[in-house]
Enzyme design. Structure first.
Site, PDB file in Angstrom:
ATOM      1  N   TYR A 166       0.820  -1.213   0.000  1.00 16.64           N
ATOM      2  CA  TYR A 166       0.000   0.000   0.000  1.00 16.64           C
ATOM      3  C   TYR A 166       0.851   1.259   0.000  1.00 16.64           C
ATOM      4  O   TYR A 166       2.068   1.197   0.194  1.00 16.64           O
ATOM      5  CB  TYR A 166      -0.958  -0.011   1.196  1.00 16.64           C
ATOM      6  CG  TYR A 166      -0.319   0.288   2.535  1.00 16.64           C
ATOM      7  CD1 TYR A 166       0.440  -0.670   3.205  1.00 16.64           C
ATOM      8  CD2 TYR A 166      -0.468   1.525   3.135  1.00 16.64           C
ATOM      9  CE1 TYR A 166       1.021  -0.393   4.423  1.00 16.64           C
ATOM     10  CE2 TYR A 166       0.108   1.822   4.368  1.00 16.64           C
ATOM     11  CZ  TYR A 166       0.848   0.852   5.006  1.00 16.64           C
ATOM     12  OH  TYR A 166       1.431   1.138   6.216  1.00 16.64           O
ATOM     13  N   LYS A 190       6.425  -2.183   1.772  1.00 10.92           N
ATOM     14  CA  LYS A 190       5.282  -1.589   2.501  1.00 10.92           C
ATOM     15  C   LYS A 190       4.060  -2.502   2.393  1.00 10.92           C
ATOM     16  O   LYS A 190       3.121  -2.223   1.637  1.00 10.92           O
ATOM     17  CB  LYS A 190       5.001  -0.186   1.957  1.00 10.92           C
ATOM     18  CG  LYS A 190       4.215   0.701   2.913  1.00 10.92           C
ATOM     19  CD  LYS A 190       4.243   2.151   2.457  1.00 10.92           C
ATOM     20  CE  LYS A 190       3.267   3.013   3.210  1.00 10.92           C
ATOM     21  NZ  LYS A 190       3.609   3.229   4.617  1.00 10.92           N
ATOM     22  N   GLU A 198      12.172   2.230  14.031  1.00  9.23           N
ATOM     23  CA  GLU A 198      11.338   3.354  13.605  1.00  9.23           C
ATOM     24  C   GLU A 198      10.101   3.397  14.498  1.00  9.23           C
ATOM     25  O   GLU A 198      10.005   2.630  15.456  1.00  9.23           O
ATOM     26  CB  GLU A 198      10.948   3.202  12.118  1.00  9.23           C
ATOM     27  CG  GLU A 198      10.352   1.867  11.749  1.00  9.23           C
ATOM     28  CD  GLU A 198      10.254   1.627  10.232  1.00  9.23           C
ATOM     29  OE1 GLU A 198      10.278   2.581   9.446  1.00  9.23           O
ATOM     30  OE2 GLU A 198      10.135   0.448   9.850  1.00  9.23           O
ATOM     31  N   LEU A 208      11.335   1.178   6.779  1.00 12.97           N
ATOM     32  CA  LEU A 208      10.762   1.643   5.523  1.00 12.97           C
ATOM     33  C   LEU A 208      11.555   2.856   5.036  1.00 12.97           C
ATOM     34  O   LEU A 208      11.927   3.722   5.832  1.00 12.97           O
ATOM     35  CB  LEU A 208       9.305   2.048   5.743  1.00 12.97           C
ATOM     36  CG  LEU A 208       8.566   2.462   4.461  1.00 12.97           C
ATOM     37  CD1 LEU A 208       8.292   1.246   3.588  1.00 12.97           C
ATOM     38  CD2 LEU A 208       7.274   3.173   4.795  1.00 12.97           C
TER      39      LEU A 208
END
Lengths: 283, 283
Positions: free
Chosen positions: A33, A146, A178, A203
């Site tokens: 996505y 992702k 993260e 990411l």
């Protein structure tokens, strides 16, 4: 008012926006996505999101549902049909519909888009900063792709909420990877920004890339390396970046106030630069 | 002939079996599942699967869609409506339908069931055994919860296929965790069965539990501990267990023949015991 949702070529009222239960996005999280922010009816960093989508698809041998130009046209149509001035466009591509099997089927991908109207420029987080807690990073090993495998980040968000915080920073082997849905940064006492270097562990944020570029242009030093929660607690500032938060100041980590506990100058400045510069190239 | 699929209270032709794109099973892999085998129109180990489903739901604070008795009635109805003699029933429960947010919504869970007719007793794998390759285990840290976050296992299955093998064994920190969708075992030269001990690292297989019980009853020694691929290559036998494979002999690992490269006596015997004993209590 019902939103208009895009499902495999059709623009539908949201209550009719359905997908087969045999879609691999539903059965196996076999889907990727992107989320693109919209301000003044224009998309920020669309090219970056579209490029990353194509990379995600490539990494898991999934067919692209259409060209980037067609993707852009569908995004524009969604803004139009939903009268979207400010908020986001969510896009999901799945491997498609087939009887359940771990082996990839040779079918056409599914594509779904919907919008969410919300204030992204004037957010409470931008004004007051956010509190984060640290929790173990239990996600899979390919966070550079992702995918919709978002249960761990969702659990992390709930853990944060239960602790009276806004979000969680994920820690693996002693170092911050993260946030649950954003990249994490600290600002050292000498003003240098530290954020984890790119790898399969995090990411590659579209907003991260832009913010690091703007930081360099503003003569701010940047170190791309892992940091610990202890180092973060002693930092001058901390913040996160994401497509919908832009630059979100962090004012507390695990109950410890960062700096003076107020939104830091670096985060505020980078947020302003990011929004104004991104709007110049918004489409 | 179209199958009948269960979706949130309705029994639908499979082409009409759809779910909202806002279902969190589709958007965030916020869903758990179970697969129950059917032989002679009867379910094997249904109680075990239903109990594990309830545990999975509890681990991620998801509401149960109904009681175990109601779940059994729906399973039975699915067997009846699909004239299912041999194969499996797939069940998935998601957190439900809500606008996308990492925070859990307070909504009713979604439930979907479908059947797959297939030969589970007379399988090629039971006859000839399977070849496996070893690959890194990149899945998330809570494999004890049976979630639909199945992209990594699916990628593993594709890697196995590309290598001319049937499945992959996943290796973490030097030790085998499990197969892509089954528990992994070796049989030492002295006849002792070795399989990884239960933890967050592996799924607590319903078939695993039954097979270890039958092994104990048959006076076969069992060691529950991690083992390496090297130890596996030197084993007398190797095999896997799962709800649909039952006991599946492994005859080759990373190109190395296990034992004499034929289906081993222990695996064959345990498979026979498992099927005959499970049929006695099938419902």
């Amino acid at each position: 008012m019902s939103r208009t949702v895009y499902v495999n070529g059709d623009y539908l009222p949201e209550e009719d926006a359905k997908i087969s239960v045999f879609d691999r996005g539903f059965l196996m999280a076999d889907a990727v996505y992107e989320v693109t922010s919209v301000i003044d009816g224009k998309m920020l960093d669309f090219a970056g999101h579209a490029t990353r989508l194509m990379r995600s698809l490539g990494e898991i041998d999934m067919k692209a549902p259409c060209s980037i130009d067609e993707l852009e046209a569908i995004h524009r149509e969604m803004i139009k049909r939903n009268d979207l001035t400010e908020g986001l466009i969510y896009l999901q591509v799945t491997r498609g519909i087939a009887d359940r099997d771990f082996v990839y089927p040779d079918v056409e991908p599914s594509m779904v888009l919907f919008t969410q109207a919300k204030s992204v420029v004037n957010s409470l987080i931008a004004k007051h900063g956010m509190k984060v807690i640290s929790i173990p990073d239990i996600r899979w090993g390919r966070r550079d792709i992702k995918t919709v495998q978002l249960l761990a980040p969702s659990m992390g968000k709930m853990a944060a909420k239960a602790a009276g915080a806004d979000d969680a920073w994920l820690v693996e082997d002693g170092f911050v990877t993260e946030g649950t849905s954003n990249n994490a940064y600290i600002v050292k006492q000498d003003g240098t920004i530290v954020t984890r270097d790119l790898s399969h562990d995090i990411l590659s944020g579209i907003t991260r890339e832009a913010v690091l570029r703007f930081a360099a242009e503003a003569q701010i030093k940047v170190e791309e390396r892992p940091f610990t929660i202890e180092e973060a607690k002693q930092a001058k500032e901390a913040f996160v970046t994401s497509a919908t938060t832009f630059v979100g100041p962090v004012v507390e980590i695990d109950g410890v106030m960062i700096g003076d506990g107020k939104v830091g100058d670096t985060a505020r400045r980078l947020r302003e630069i990011y929004i104004s510069e991104s709007l110049k190239t918004a489409i």
